[in-house]
Design a protein around this motif. Structure first.
Motif, PDB file in Angstrom:
ATOM      1  N   SER A  63      60.550 -89.231  41.223  1.00 55.55           N
ATOM      2  CA  SER A  63      59.692 -88.041  41.655  1.00 55.55           C
ATOM      3  C   SER A  63      59.988 -87.512  42.962  1.00 55.55           C
ATOM      4  O   SER A  63      60.893 -88.079  43.689  1.00 55.55           O
ATOM      5  CB  SER A  63      58.174 -88.745  41.569  1.00 55.55           C
ATOM      6  OG  SER A  63      58.274 -89.868  42.565  1.00 55.55           O
ATOM      7  N   LEU A  64      59.531 -86.285  43.171  1.00 49.29           N
ATOM      8  CA  LEU A  64      59.709 -85.543  44.673  1.00 49.29           C
ATOM      9  C   LEU A  64      58.556 -85.622  45.348  1.00 49.29           C
ATOM     10  O   LEU A  64      57.247 -85.135  44.901  1.00 49.29           O
ATOM     11  CB  LEU A  64      60.129 -84.401  44.535  1.00 49.29           C
ATOM     12  CG  LEU A  64      61.316 -84.097  43.627  1.00 49.29           C
ATOM     13  CD1 LEU A  64      61.718 -82.413  43.483  1.00 49.29           C
ATOM     14  CD2 LEU A  64      62.555 -84.749  44.093  1.00 49.29           C
ATOM     15  N   HIS A  65      58.633 -86.147  46.562  1.00 52.30           N
ATOM     16  CA  HIS A  65      57.332 -86.241  47.290  1.00 52.30           C
ATOM     17  C   HIS A  65      57.511 -85.411  48.698  1.00 52.30           C
ATOM     18  O   HIS A  65      58.683 -85.904  49.544  1.00 52.30           O
ATOM     19  CB  HIS A  65      56.766 -87.531  47.722  1.00 52.30           C
ATOM     20  CG  HIS A  65      56.749 -88.388  46.487  1.00 52.30           C
ATOM     21  ND1 HIS A  65      55.578 -88.463  46.128  1.00 52.30           N
ATOM     22  CD2 HIS A  65      57.534 -88.902  45.736  1.00 52.30           C
ATOM     23  CE1 HIS A  65      55.584 -89.389  44.830  1.00 52.30           C
ATOM     24  NE2 HIS A  65      56.727 -89.699  44.813  1.00 52.30           N
ATOM     25  N   ILE A  66      57.212 -84.255  49.109  1.00 49.22           N
ATOM     26  CA  ILE A  66      57.548 -83.455  50.142  1.00 49.22           C
ATOM     27  C   ILE A  66      56.105 -83.143  51.054  1.00 49.22           C
ATOM     28  O   ILE A  66      55.109 -82.678  50.575  1.00 49.22           O
ATOM     29  CB  ILE A  66      58.020 -82.051  49.622  1.00 49.22           C
ATOM     30  CG1 ILE A  66      59.212 -82.596  48.750  1.00 49.22           C
ATOM     31  CG2 ILE A  66      58.319 -81.281  50.904  1.00 49.22           C
ATOM     32  CD1 ILE A  66      59.195 -82.113  47.395  1.00 49.22           C
ATOM     33  N   ASP A  67      56.347 -83.369  52.298  1.00 44.29           N
ATOM     34  CA  ASP A  67      55.054 -83.198  53.201  1.00 44.29           C
ATOM     35  C   ASP A  67      55.510 -82.761  54.740  1.00 44.29           C
ATOM     36  O   ASP A  67      56.631 -83.131  55.227  1.00 44.29           O
ATOM     37  CB  ASP A  67      54.301 -84.443  53.294  1.00 44.29           C
ATOM     38  CG  ASP A  67      53.052 -84.108  54.487  1.00 44.29           C
ATOM     39  OD1 ASP A  67      52.324 -83.180  54.155  1.00 44.29           O
ATOM     40  OD2 ASP A  67      52.949 -85.071  55.397  1.00 44.29           O
ATOM     41  N   ASN A  68      55.082 -81.750  55.084  1.00 43.28           N
ATOM     42  CA  ASN A  68      55.225 -81.209  56.458  1.00 43.28           C
ATOM     43  C   ASN A  68      56.587 -80.730  56.572  1.00 43.28           C
ATOM     44  O   ASN A  68      57.228 -80.896  57.500  1.00 43.28           O
ATOM     45  CB  ASN A  68      54.747 -82.064  57.512  1.00 43.28           C
ATOM     46  CG  ASN A  68      54.540 -81.574  58.915  1.00 43.28           C
ATOM     47  OD1 ASN A  68      54.602 -80.319  59.050  1.00 43.28           O
ATOM     48  ND2 ASN A  68      54.671 -82.159  59.938  1.00 43.28           N
ATOM     49  N   LEU A  69      57.301 -79.786  55.553  1.00 47.27           N
ATOM     50  CA  LEU A  69      58.455 -79.367  55.998  1.00 47.27           C
ATOM     51  C   LEU A  69      58.315 -77.906  56.050  1.00 47.27           C
ATOM     52  O   LEU A  69      57.447 -77.031  55.704  1.00 47.27           O
ATOM     53  CB  LEU A  69      59.511 -79.444  54.643  1.00 47.27           C
ATOM     54  CG  LEU A  69      59.510 -80.969  54.072  1.00 47.27           C
ATOM     55  CD1 LEU A  69      60.772 -80.786  52.912  1.00 47.27           C
ATOM     56  CD2 LEU A  69      60.006 -81.698  55.273  1.00 47.27           C
ATOM     57  N   ALA A  70      59.417 -77.170  56.823  1.00 44.37           N
ATOM     58  CA  ALA A  70      59.611 -75.970  57.180  1.00 44.37           C
ATOM     59  C   ALA A  70      60.793 -75.378  57.045  1.00 44.37           C
ATOM     60  O   ALA A  70      62.057 -75.915  57.331  1.00 44.37           O
ATOM     61  CB  ALA A  70      59.005 -75.570  58.312  1.00 44.37           C
TER      62      ALA A  70
END
Length: 345
Positions: A156-163
């Motif tokens: 799975s992919l878990h992404i948080d607070n990226l810009a």
């Protein structure tokens, strides 16, 4: 000057997910400081383990987690011996680039009982680009700004607070993205997609799961071939569709194009954008719109049910409506194979 660190890293066999999950709650097998390296780019390639990269402000370092087949706990001596005999592993730092790679020495005739799973957990400055690939584990990214590119075939992919530019894909897992912005492209062939509190140009795609969207703002395209769609609190523009499920859209304040070939559709608009276009070939439609706004209606269904309306000019039949409401304005086009229930806020 090139600084090369030999780390005791490891890889599981390609496509083996059962023992490729991360084990961040365990003590790291090895930790190496990156505090003096000024890391700006991270390159990781492995066939088995999970990868985590965080720019949350902790001291820059790489942690290595190793375990045996099916999660088997091994002694340091056993790991050392298996790595020396079966794997090529290295981590290098040069020109502010971190490279971590791991691969088996012998592809043919490998004894699966001797396989190891490795997970990399990396802490970096926030302004970092990533280039990550694993065939058998999940990928976690948080608190980063830059060009983030990552893929996995078995997790799975878990992404948080990226810009920045965010591009990720998985062939065998779900996707969760939150609190991120700018340019987001995420794709899975085998799981659901959840997106929350994101903004910018957003593209979400799954071939085998549902879509869940909440609090998105921007130009959004989200499609699934095999599941339902749920969305709420969307602003900007949303283009979404499914071939195999229902569509439920609430508290929408955007331009909207939505379609389904395999279910019904419920749409509740709190504010109109530039247009509404709904296409439903496998069920009925419930559409609620602000009653005091100007609209150009083009509606087609087996039967159109609505409360009495005033300030309408045009053709109104039981299965066809075409004309202007409140003087005209926003284009509202609905094509439904079953009934259409039209109501007003």
């Amino acid at each position: 000057m090139m600084k090369k660190y030999l780390l005791l890293l490891l890889i599981a066999c390609s496509g083996s997910v059962a023992f490729a999950q991360s084990n961040w709650d365990k003590t790291p097998y090895q930790t190496k400081s990156l505090a003096s390296d000024g890391i700006k780019d991270v390159f990781v390639k492995t066939s088995g383990g999970s990868i985590s990269v965080s720019g949350s402000g902790e001291s820059p370092r790489i942690e290595v987690y190793v375990r045996g087949n099916n999660g088997q706990e091994l002694s340091k001596e056993d790991i050392d011996k298996r790595i020396a005999e079966d794997y090529d592993l290295s981590v290098t730092v040069s020109n502010h680039e971190l490279h971590a790679t791991a691969k088996r020495k012998h592809e043919g005739g490998f004894n699966w009982r001797r396989q190891l799973s490795i997970s990399f957990k990396i802490f970096t400055p926030r302004q970092v680009a990533t280039h990550l690939n694993t065939s058998g584990g999940s990928i976690h990214l948080d608190n980063l700004t830059g060009n983030e590119e990552f893929s996995t075939s078995g997790g799975s992919l878990h992404i948080d607070n990226l810009a920045g530019i965010i591009k990720g894909e998985t062939s065998g897992g779900s996707i969760e993205v939150s609190n991120s912005k700018d340019n987001i492209q995420l794709e899975t062939s085998g799981g659901s997609v959840r997106a929350k509190n994101c903004q910018g140009k957003i593209k979400l795609e799954t071939s085998g799961g549902s879509l869940h969207m909440e609090g998105l703002n921007g130009t959004i395209k989200a499609e699934t071939s095999g599941g339902s769609i749920q969305a709420s609190d969307i602003e900007g523009e949303l283009i979404t569709g499914t071939s195999g499920g229902s569509v439920n859209l609430t508290r929408m304040a955007c331009s909207l194009e939505a379609s389904t070939s395999g279910g019904s559709m419920h749409v509740d608009m709190t504010r109109l954008g530039k247009y509404i276009k709904l296409d439903v070939s496998g069920g009925h439609v419930d559409l609620k719109v602000p009653g005091d706004k100007g609209m150009d209606l083009d509606l087609s269904a087996s039967r159109i049910n609505t409360a009495r309306v005033s300030k309408f000019s045009g053709e109104w039949e039981k299965d066809r409506v075409k004309g202007s409401l409140n003087g005209g304005g926003v284009s509202v086009k609905v094509d439904a194979s079953d009934s259409l229930n039209l109501s007003f806020n």
